[in-house]
Motif scaffolding. Structure first.
Motif, PDB file in Angstrom:
ATOM      1  N   CYS A   1       0.438   3.871   1.484  1.00  0.00           N
ATOM      2  CA  CYS A   1       0.458   4.762   2.728  1.00  0.00           C
ATOM      3  C   CYS A   1       1.318   4.367   3.564  1.00  0.00           C
TER       4      CYS A   1
ATOM      5  N   CYS B   1       0.915  -1.166   0.009  1.00  0.00           N
ATOM      6  CA  CYS B   1      -0.031  -0.168  -0.119  1.00  0.00           C
ATOM      7  C   CYS B   1       0.858   1.216   0.011  1.00  0.00           C
TER       8      CYS B   1
ATOM      9  N   CYS C   1      -5.441  -2.617   2.561  1.00  0.00           N
ATOM     10  CA  CYS C   1      -5.246  -1.608   3.391  1.00  0.00           C
ATOM     11  C   CYS C   1      -6.117  -0.558   2.931  1.00  0.00           C
ATOM     12  N   CYS C   2      -5.693   0.485   2.279  1.00  0.00           N
ATOM     13  CA  CYS C   2      -6.555   1.420   1.788  1.00  0.00           C
ATOM     14  C   CYS C   2      -7.339   1.126   0.549  1.00  0.00           C
TER      15      CYS C   2
HETATM   16 ZN   LIG Z   1      -2.981   2.308   2.986  1.00  0.00          ZN
END
Ligand SMILES: [Zn+2]
Length: 125
Positions: free
Chosen positions: A7, A5, A16-17
């Motif tokens: 992030c 991810c 995740c996102c």
């Molecule tokens: Zn993420």
């Protein structure tokens, strides 16, 4: 899209996102903030607007070819949740064209309404 991810949690994007981009509610303001960073990386303007509080939401975002940043990473410095509001302080790093890396530091305010977190805007220092 597979892989880590953007992030920086170390989890895969889909775990995740990616879940948030697909419509799952963010567990907290930090998760929403991270998903917004990933949306900038992926140029997901629809998600950025959807996660912006209607009171401060800008007109549609155009990712123009010229000044398009290359995102270099995200560091979350602080996450202060208080019930249905929260503050997150972070540094996002990016570069435009062949320029040097820029560190954007922001202390942001988030609110939760009907179970969904929204980005409100920067808190003045
Ligand atoms: Zn993420």
């Amino acid at each position: 899209m597979d892989g880590a991810c953007p992030c920086g949690t170390g989890r895969g994007y889909a775990d995740c996102c990616g879940r948030l981009h697909a419509g799952a509610p963010a567990a907290d303001a930090e998760a929403l903030m991270r998903s917004r960073y990933s949306a900038y990386v992926r140029e997901d303007a629809v998600y950025l607007l959807r996660s912006w509080h209607p009171s401060t939401r800008p007109p549609p975002i155009a990712f123009d070819e010229g000044g398009r940043p290359t995102w270099l990473g995200l560091t979350v410095l602080r996450h202060d949740p208080h019930g249905d509001s929260a503050a997150v302080e972070f540094i996002a790093r990016y570069r435009i064209g062949g320029g040097s890396a820029v560190r954007m530091r922001e202390h942001s305010r988030f609110v939760r309404e009907d179970g969904h977190w929204f980005y409100v805007g920067a808190i003045d220092a």
